[in-house]
Design an enzyme around this catalytic site. Sequence first.
Site, PDB file in Angstrom:
ATOM      1  N   LYS B  86       0.812  -1.222   0.000  1.00  0.00           N
ATOM      2  CA  LYS B  86       0.000   0.000   0.000  1.00  0.00           C
ATOM      3  C   LYS B  86       0.845   1.271   0.000  1.00  0.00           C
ATOM      4  O   LYS B  86       0.432   2.296  -0.548  1.00  0.00           O
ATOM      5  CB  LYS B  86      -0.937   0.007   1.209  1.00  0.00           C
ATOM      6  N   GLU B 108     -10.282   5.863   2.567  1.00  0.00           N
ATOM      7  CA  GLU B 108     -11.142   4.799   3.080  1.00  0.00           C
ATOM      8  C   GLU B 108     -10.215   3.656   3.482  1.00  0.00           C
ATOM      9  O   GLU B 108      -9.124   3.523   2.950  1.00  0.00           O
ATOM     10  CB  GLU B 108     -12.114   4.340   1.987  1.00  0.00           C
ATOM     11  N   SER B 375       1.861  -9.863  -0.830  1.00  0.00           N
ATOM     12  CA  SER B 375       1.509  -8.437  -0.823  1.00  0.00           C
ATOM     13  C   SER B 375       1.609  -7.777   0.542  1.00  0.00           C
ATOM     14  O   SER B 375       1.754  -6.568   0.643  1.00  0.00           O
ATOM     15  CB  SER B 375       0.090  -8.261  -1.375  1.00  0.00           C
TER      16      SER B 375
END
Lengths: 262, 390
Positions: B86, B108, B375
């Site tokens: 991220k 969000e 990830s």
Amino acid sequence: MKHDATLEESILRRRPAFIPYLMAGDPDLETTQTLIEALAAQSAAAIELGVPYGDPLADGPTIAAAGQRALANGVALRDVLVLTKRVSANIPIVLFTYFNPVFRYGIEAFARDAAQAGAAGVIVPDLTLEEIEPLREQLAEHDLAMPLLVAPSTPAERAARIAERSSGFVYLVSRLGVTGANKAPNVEPLRTQIAQLRATTQLPLAAGFGISTRAHVEAVAPLVDAVIVGSALIDAYAGTLGEEAKSRVERATRAMGLSSRA
Amino acid sequence: MKPDARGYFGDFGGRFVPEVLAYALDELERAMTRAFDDPGFWEGYRALLASYAGRPSPLYRARRFEVGAVPMLVKREDLNHTGSHKINNTLGQALLARRMGKKRLIAETGAGQHGVATATVGARFGFPVDVYMGARDVERQAPNVALMKLLGATVHSVTSGTQTLKDATNEAFRVWAAEVEETFYVIGSVVGAHPYPYMVREFQRVIGDEARAQCLAQHGRLPSDVIACVGGGSNAIGIFTAFLEDEGVRLWGVEAAGAGLKSGHTAASLGAGSIGVLHGSRSYVLQTPEGQVIETHSISAGLDYPGVGPEHAYLKERGRVEYVNVRDDEALEAFYGFARAEGIIPALESAHALAFARRLSRDRSDNDLILVNLSGRGDKDIAHALSLQA
């Protein structure tokens, strides 16, 4: 009582006109019908009839919750069309629906069935100018108006293009943000935008979003051809049924100075 | 490929938002285009990826997790600062927000990974940050809520609708509409209205660009298969993009089947959904025949989302990426299996990709080379996983 006017004529005859917003099926479809008939009797120019949707990006908490209540009752787009058919002889009905239910219903079938139900127009708040065309074509084919929205953040050149593609009226968002009574209209920028639009379009201008008190109505109504009130009405009758809901709505419209426009 | 002028990948994408946001998206697109054409922007971005996020992330061969003799390489996005891919995206968007002179960031978040990554760059760049998170997720992901607060962000608990990521995203859009002039909305995946799916991809493609070069340098060949989990789909697009033109490389997107594709408790938008419009773009959506978005289920909060990025919908239709799915129990088994075989605790999201990698390995030989995007790390999932094992 029968109406035989187009949406545009209905607004222009009553200038400044009142367009209430109701969520179809909140709290039930019978109450919505009662309210539509009462508001028609008060000489509202048209009804914006909300189609319940679970993810309403343009709506604040009041209308979002009203939509959830209607969905909990199982109300779908086809039920709203049935309701429209029952009341559309009394008053012009403008369906207010997010795009996804229309897309799933099928754009052609939706335009055909909305016309058959006697609707006067359709507002889709999450279709930008760049995305309206397939639906706009279908609606035009069935003589349904498609009022488009102009926001305070819309540059003048874009607002003119929106007005050009709009029909029935141009919907002016009176301030930034989503629908709801918690934030008042922002009158000065609206005044500028109205002056610019008057120079480019003959269509009636209707203002909505945040108009929830008599003071708001008095500030905005003289500038436009119609005021749209939704959340303030829903706040007034939420949780009540039938005649009780009707008398609360009538009280709210009187308090806002809207029934005197009858 | 780039999306077309209206933001479409084939039939998917576009810009389905209230008019109040149309100008903001135009403004963002102009600023993004200028930044992307400016080598100085990318220099600054790459410097931060190296010194702040810790890139390049290693490529590691997970020998003890392999099935038979089929080599399995994992791209270690879990080693990035904040523990997942991220940060690649939030650093890019924060740089853009600064160029645009915006005063505040909003985001969000579902599991809280993107919220933490946004709170982190907010602290680093001096932006106030407001994070919108479903009330149910606030409860389920308490450690990440604490982290965001520690980093100075304000976490808003969203109580509308299903009180999860979908509603948190609705709320972020609404807040953006009200304060559009000064606010930059940092979207956490390759979803949303144009230009977000494209912009987020360009910030995540570093994963595949690095992995492809590492593969060639360390193994002298391209992988036979590239595997990534897909919720919104940013880590998957991030690793796939570099391989799209390599025709011999098969690409696999792994969705969360939840309790099973036909159970009614699933989050596999491509596997069990239909075409619709959600959060600003046209893609696959888990929805009723009437077009109401339905509640999803996955063991992994990061995959528990009823939509998927429009480029994935396009890659599915084109047949370039094969989309498969993995159930909760299979993901949990891979979570434990990978932890105990490799000493690396994967995020439950990434565990879906690992579970499919083992499944695929049974049809592969030692001439093949499987690349999996790891990830994120699984520290956030420990309490949840332990409660399910008991």
